[in-house]
Write an enzyme that holds these catalytic residues in place. Structure first.
Site, PDB file in Angstrom:
ATOM      1  N   GLY A 155      33.362  40.230  41.866  1.00  0.00           N
ATOM      2  CA  GLY A 155      34.531  39.773  41.125  1.00  0.00           C
ATOM      3  C   GLY A 155      34.554  40.294  39.701  1.00  0.00           C
ATOM      4  O   GLY A 155      34.936  39.575  38.774  1.00  0.00           O
TER       5      GLY A 155
ATOM      6  N   SER B  19      36.519  42.195  38.149  1.00  0.00           N
ATOM      7  CA  SER B  19      37.817  42.372  37.484  1.00  0.00           C
ATOM      8  C   SER B  19      38.174  41.157  36.643  1.00  0.00           C
ATOM      9  O   SER B  19      37.933  40.019  37.057  1.00  0.00           O
ATOM     10  CB  SER B  19      38.924  42.561  38.530  1.00  0.00           C
TER      11      SER B  19
ATOM     12  N   ASN C 156      30.642  44.623  40.884  1.00  0.00           N
ATOM     13  CA  ASN C 156      31.691  45.088  41.801  1.00  0.00           C
ATOM     14  C   ASN C 156      33.069  44.970  41.157  1.00  0.00           C
ATOM     15  O   ASN C 156      33.426  43.915  40.629  1.00  0.00           O
ATOM     16  CB  ASN C 156      31.700  44.217  43.061  1.00  0.00           C
ATOM     17  N   VAL C 157      33.822  46.060  41.252  1.00  0.00           N
ATOM     18  CA  VAL C 157      35.178  46.071  40.685  1.00  0.00           C
ATOM     19  C   VAL C 157      36.161  46.571  41.739  1.00  0.00           C
ATOM     20  O   VAL C 157      35.968  47.650  42.303  1.00  0.00           O
ATOM     21  CB  VAL C 157      35.247  47.000  39.449  1.00  0.00           C
TER      22      VAL C 157
ATOM     23  N   GLY D 168      39.383  38.793  42.291  1.00  0.00           N
ATOM     24  CA  GLY D 168      40.765  38.879  41.808  1.00  0.00           C
ATOM     25  C   GLY D 168      40.907  38.553  40.330  1.00  0.00           C
ATOM     26  O   GLY D 168      39.937  38.244  39.648  1.00  0.00           O
TER      27      GLY D 168
ATOM     28  N   THR E  78      39.976  44.730  42.078  1.00  0.00           N
ATOM     29  CA  THR E  78      41.361  44.400  41.719  1.00  0.00           C
ATOM     30  C   THR E  78      41.918  45.235  40.569  1.00  0.00           C
ATOM     31  O   THR E  78      43.063  45.701  40.634  1.00  0.00           O
ATOM     32  CB  THR E  78      41.470  42.900  41.362  1.00  0.00           C
TER      33      THR E  78
ATOM     34  N   ASP F  36      30.706  46.680  52.004  1.00  0.00           N
ATOM     35  CA  ASP F  36      30.906  45.449  51.228  1.00  0.00           C
ATOM     36  C   ASP F  36      31.329  44.276  52.139  1.00  0.00           C
ATOM     37  O   ASP F  36      32.108  44.463  53.080  1.00  0.00           O
ATOM     38  CB  ASP F  36      32.024  45.771  50.209  1.00  0.00           C
TER      39      ASP F  36
HETATM   40  P1  13P Z   1      37.379  42.051  42.086  1.00  0.00           P
HETATM   41  O1  13P Z   1      38.482  42.385  43.053  1.00  0.00           O
HETATM   42  O2  13P Z   1      37.576  40.735  41.422  1.00  0.00           O
HETATM   43  O3  13P Z   1      37.132  43.156  41.124  1.00  0.00           O
HETATM   44  O4  13P Z   1      36.046  41.886  42.957  1.00  0.00           O
HETATM   45  C1  13P Z   1      35.568  42.969  43.704  1.00  0.00           C
HETATM   46  C2  13P Z   1      34.391  42.612  44.523  1.00  0.00           C
HETATM   47  O5  13P Z   1      33.644  41.709  44.188  1.00  0.00           O
HETATM   48  C3  13P Z   1      34.136  43.409  45.738  1.00  0.00           C
HETATM   49  O6  13P Z   1      33.079  42.920  46.483  1.00  0.00           O
END
Ligand code: 13P
Length: 288
Positions: A214, A216, A235-236, A184, A238, A81
């Site tokens: 992002g 989360s 993608n998760v 976040g 946080t 990532d």
């Molecule tokens: P979050 O931390 O907001 O879930 O985002 C994770 C992310 O996009 C990892 O690439």
């Protein structure tokens, strides 16, 4: 027969669902994610940022996932990532990663195209089965609880026409776009620009699948809307970090337990619950 990483996304595109990328930096977290992926018979992506994989070790990450693949029979994508350089991408490839997210979003546009194309070609030389994600736009925030508002300026958003140009010139398999998302969880609920997503999807479908970073803190209704309108990978990080941290803190505060497998288990379970909810929401259960 196990599907290749590229075929897994093609299948998601045909089926109209998204595959979750769950970030991890320890074997315990990977175990928690794999427990749910296995129970729900879902394809799964383990994401490791540069920092996460420096901590875990790239070779250890590959070998761990090979063991889970053998044990569960699930197809597992191991994604490097937010890789910021070709040199770092090469380290992950040599270790055995089957997916690279090259993040050139902080570079000037032409330089982003040039470096992403270089990484796509490098991956193809390693194996035809390595899929590559590119990124365009500016992703604000960081994967933590942010106790203020994260500003997302209009110029941060991905331009749909530029996304088409980028995909065509670089040959990426996946395109990470900015449509009001950020890393976040901040004090303000995000508002995804679904019209922009729809426009981008109509332009690039068949060439690359669209990724939402992002994941989360985005309300379920917006996630569902995003999937209906073309998002195939979410993608998760946080939410997983917070569940693991908060539960571990509580357990350690409330007992004198010193056995790691005893005090870690509740934190892993809390994280697994989030993974369970996300896989169900993303629609990837029973898709292997
Ligand atoms: P979050 O931390 O907001 O879930 O985002 C994770 C992310 O996009 C990892 O690439």
């Amino acid at each position: 027969m196990t599907l290749s990483t590229k075929q897994l996304f093609q299948k998601a595109e045909q089926g109209g669902y998204a595959i979750g990328q769950f970030n991890a930096s320890t074997a315990d977290q990977i175990k928690a994610i794999m427990k749910i992926a296995r129970a729900l018979k879902s394809p799964v992506i383990i994401g490791t940022s540069e920092g996460e994989r420096d901590f875990l070790g790239v070779r250890v990450a590959v070998k761990l996932l090979e063991a889970y693949e053998e044990e569960t029979g699930l197809p597992i994508i191991l994604n490097a990532d937010h890789t910021k350089s070709a040199a770092k991408a090469e380290i992950a490839l040599k270790a055995g990663y089957n997916s690279i997210h090259f993040d050139g979003s902080e570079l000037a546009y032409e330089e982003n195209v040039k470096q992403t194309k270089y990484v796509v070609e490098m991956c193809a030389r390693f194996s035809a089965d390595i899929s590559v994600e590119g990124e365009l736009g500016f992703l604000a925030g960081a994967s933590k609880i942010i106790k203020e508002k994260v500003e997302i300026k209009p110029e941060y958003y991905t331009d749909p026409a530029q996304a088409l140009d980028f995909v065509t010139r670089t040959g990426v398999d996946r395109m990470a776009i900015i449509i009001g998302n950020s890393h976040g969880i901040s004090i303000e609920e995000p508002a995804l620009d679904i019209a922009r997503l729809k426009q981008t999807y109509n332009l690039i479908k068949g060439r690359a699948v669209i990724v939402l970073h992002g994941g989360s803190g985005i309300p379920d209704a917006q996630i569902k809307d995003a999937i209906v309108n073309g998002i195939r990978k979410i993608n998760v990080n946080t939410e997983l970090r917070a569940a693991f941290h908060d539960t571990l803190k509580k357990v350690l505060n409330e007992s004198d337990e010193t056995t790691p497998y005893k005090y870690l288990a509740p934190a892993m379970d809390a994280m697994a619950d989030i993974v369970d909810n996300k896989i169900t929401l993303f629609g990837s259960a029973n898709k292997v």
